[in-house]
Design an enzyme around this catalytic site. Structure first.
Site, PDB file in Angstrom:
ATOM      1  CB  CYS A 156      -0.884  -0.030   1.239  1.00  0.00           C
ATOM      2  SG  CYS A 156      -1.739   1.512   1.568  1.00  0.00           S
TER       3      CYS A 156
ATOM      4  CD  GLU B  54      -5.033  -2.198   3.215  1.00  0.00           C
ATOM      5  OE1 GLU B  54      -5.170  -2.805   2.155  1.00  0.00           O
ATOM      6  OE2 GLU B  54      -5.419  -1.039   3.418  1.00  0.00           O
TER       7      GLU B  54
ATOM      8  CB  THR C  29      -3.692   3.965   5.402  1.00  0.00           C
ATOM      9  OG1 THR C  29      -4.372   2.783   5.784  1.00  0.00           O
ATOM     10  CG2 THR C  29      -2.686   3.638   4.312  1.00  0.00           C
TER      11      THR C  29
ATOM     12  CG  HIS D 235     -10.150   3.804  -0.039  1.00  0.00           C
ATOM     13  ND1 HIS D 235      -9.080   4.556  -0.461  1.00  0.00           N
ATOM     14  CD2 HIS D 235      -9.614   2.818   0.720  1.00  0.00           C
ATOM     15  CE1 HIS D 235      -7.960   4.058   0.027  1.00  0.00           C
ATOM     16  NE2 HIS D 235      -8.256   3.002   0.751  1.00  0.00           N
TER      17      HIS D 235
ATOM     18  CB  CYS E 164      -3.744  -0.473  -4.872  1.00  0.00           C
ATOM     19  SG  CYS E 164      -4.925  -0.976  -3.600  1.00  0.00           S
TER      20      CYS E 164
ATOM     21  CD  GLU F 113      -2.499   0.599   7.714  1.00  0.00           C
ATOM     22  OE1 GLU F 113      -1.583  -0.204   8.022  1.00  0.00           O
ATOM     23  OE2 GLU F 113      -2.785   0.867   6.522  1.00  0.00           O
TER      24      GLU F 113
ATOM     25  CE1 TYR G 133      -8.638  -0.416  -0.441  1.00  0.00           C
ATOM     26  CE2 TYR G 133      -8.569  -2.699   0.261  1.00  0.00           C
ATOM     27  CZ  TYR G 133      -8.380  -1.366   0.534  1.00  0.00           C
ATOM     28  OH  TYR G 133      -7.919  -0.973   1.764  1.00  0.00           O
TER      29      TYR G 133
ATOM     30  CB  CYS H 265      -5.518   5.995  -2.702  1.00  0.00           C
ATOM     31  SG  CYS H 265      -4.134   4.984  -3.150  1.00  0.00           S
TER      32      CYS H 265
HETATM   33 FE1  SF4 Z   1      -3.384   1.670   0.069  1.00  0.00          FE
HETATM   34 FE2  SF4 Z   1      -4.742   0.661  -1.969  1.00  0.00          FE
HETATM   35 FE3  SF4 Z   1      -5.949   2.194  -0.119  1.00  0.00          FE
HETATM   36 FE4  SF4 Z   1      -4.214   3.238  -1.906  1.00  0.00          FE
HETATM   37  S1  SF4 Z   1      -6.228   2.287  -2.346  1.00  0.00           S
HETATM   38  S2  SF4 Z   1      -4.328   3.670   0.276  1.00  0.00           S
HETATM   39  S3  SF4 Z   1      -2.729   1.587  -2.043  1.00  0.00           S
HETATM   40  S4  SF4 Z   1      -5.043   0.162   0.192  1.00  0.00           S
HETATM   41 FE    FE Z   2      -6.430   0.604   2.389  1.00  0.00          FE
END
Ligand code: SF4
Ligand code: FE
Length: 483
Positions: A100, A445, A191, A294, A301, A259, A298, A104
């Site tokens: 991660c 996560e 995060t 968000h 990423c 985190e 997923y 984002c």
């Molecule tokens: Fe992390 Fe993925 Fe969330 Fe971006 S979208 S903060 S890489 S978990």
């Molecule tokens: Fe996340």
């Protein structure tokens, strides 16, 4: 963009003085502390990508506020193309870091707040939108990293914010002044917070009128007085603390986002940094829009991470001499298939994006929830297949100190060898990488980041429009509508 690359980003962090604790001790410099530095390096990749000719188109955008070139992580999506470019950028960053890269969260917070502040103003005649644009222009020009802070501790889940025996279980306003507000409370699982420049706090759930003091959105510098961060433990972090290399699996980057608990003890937010203040009827919108953005991420990423994991396992099967077996090829095919299915979800919810009244684009929220819900299953299935193919040695590998030992190093090399042309170190390193990407925090996560699976199921059912589906069925069965 003031900060032009990863090095400048790290130098900018060294100038800040946030109060951070890890294992009971103060962290003085997040860029060098072994617990936080890998996460800093992962976030630094978001800066590096913007100056990489190959990825510039994905990692930068033209600000609709100023016309200047900015990091995409500070951009407000202006069209479907922006949403799709974001997905592609996140996948690339997942491939490059295998973890991660954190930025984002603030990106999604910016996009959600932009559209909601606009709508609050339209209804109440407030000036949140102008304030927000001014703050955002500063973020864009300075190229700062923002942590979107949403999740409150919530105390007794059967009670709402205002009904908690301890009011601090939700971030709330404790004092209203002419020049701003003072807040208290905490945000969990934050995060990237220890290596951000700014915090964008947002309410954690839809609230009713009784929770006016909890309906607050505001921006605060990470080192503002009254903020304390407590950095979490992660699987295998003691390996990192011992500055081990091979055993960490992914020495340059973190196991997951890095985190922290963010505690606010009477923290002041001046008026020009407040973007919601008591308008409880908009709390549901901010949560839903942030979460949908968000959740859409997923399938981007995490697919980058699964690309790395698929590559690691494929290489391991070559080292171990199993790569040509049909069941091995079939399992790797399945890993790829699941991964691309997830990516399709992310692209689909972006392709079906829609403009909010502010002009900022939202993803298709139903498809974003489906995307994240599938991550909570398919990422685990991909990890299961990876462990199946890797074999038991992942769980029983001797340490890198044994590998280096004059007494037993040769024995480890001899009995952990594979194909003759490939050094044993490769097999051990790739094994540790697979361990790091399938064990402990990485999958947690995937399960709970952007909201636990039940949160998506609630939204999927809510958006499922069952009444319309019943009508479709009745029509085909020639059942008349009766009222
Ligand atoms: Fe992390 Fe993925 Fe969330 Fe971006 S979208 S903060 S890489 S978990
Ligand atoms: Fe996340």
């Amino acid at each position: 963009m003031k900060l032009k690359n990863g090095v400048e980003y790290m130098e900018s962090l060294q100038k800040l003085k946030p109060v951070i604790y890890y294992q009971g001790k103060r962290v003085e410099d997040v860029t060098t502390h072994p617990a936080t530095a890998p996460h800093v390096r992962a976030a630094a990749m978001t800066y590096a990508l913007a100056s990489d000719e190959e990825y510039k188109d994905l990692a930068t955008a033209v600000s609709h506020l100023t016309g200047r070139t900015i990091s995409r992580f500070t951009h407000v999506h202006q069209n479907i193309e922006d949403l799709i470019r974001k997905v592609k950028m996140l996948r690339v960053l997942g491939q490059k870091t295998g973890t991660c890269f954190q930025r984002c969260v603030g990106f999604d917070g910016i996009n959600a707040t932009y559209s909601v502040a606009y709508e609050i103003d339209k209804k109440h005649g407030t000036d949140y939108f102008e304030r927000f644009k001014k703050w955002l222009t500063y973020i864009q020009d300075e190229n700062l990293m923002v942590v979107g802070a949403m999740t409150d501790p919530k105390g007794d889940r059967s009670k709402g914010p205002a009904q908690q025996p301890d009011p601090d279980q939700y971030v709330h306003v404790v004092e209203r002044r002419d020049d701003g507000v003072v807040i208290r409370g905490a945000k969990l699982h934050m995060t990237g917070s220890v290596n951000s420049h700014e915090i964008l706090i947002m309410p954690t759930s839809a609230m009713d009128e009784s929770s006016r003091d909890y309906a607050i959105i505001g921006a605060i510098p990470v080192d503002a007085p009254g903020i304390t961060m407590i950095f979490g433990r992660q699987a295998n972090d003691s390996r990192r603390d011992l500055l081990e290399d091979i055993d960490v699996g992914k020495p340059s980057f973190g196991a997951v986002g890095g985190e922290a608990v963010l505690v606010f003890e009477n923290v002041f937010i001046p008026n020009d940094r407040i973007f919601m203040n008591g308008e409880t009827e908009f709390t549901g919108d901010i949560v839903y829009r942030f979460a949908a953005h968000h959740r859409a991420n997923y399938g981007a990423c995490k697919t980058g991470l699964m690309d790395v994991l698929t590559g690691a396992v494929t290489y391991l099967t070559q080292i171990q001499g199993t790569s040509k077996a049909s069941h091995v090829r079939d399992k790797i095919t399945e890993m790829i298939h699941l991964n691309e299915t997830l990516y399709s979800s992310s692209i689909a919810c972006s392709a079906e994006g829609w403009p909010t009244p502010s002009g900022a684009y939202m993803v298709n929220t139903m498809l974003a929830n489906v995307c994240k819900q599938n991550i909570t299953r398919f990422h685990f299935e991909v990890a299961r297949l990876a462990l199946d193919l890797a074999g038991g040695f992942i769980a029983t590998l001797p340490s890198e100190h044994d590998l280096e030992s004059p007494e037993v190093g040769d024995l480890v090399r001899k009995y952990f060898s594979g194909a003759e042309s490939i050094p044993t170190e490769d097999r051990i390193k790739i094994g540790r990488l697979i361990e790091a990407m399938t064990g402990g925090t990485a999958l947690v996560e995937s399960m709970h980041g952007a909201g636990s699976p039940q949160a998506q199921r609630v939204m999927i059912l809510r958006e499922g429009d069952l009444a319309r589906k019943i009508k479709l069925a009745k029509k085909l069965a020639r059942i008349p509508e009766r009222n």
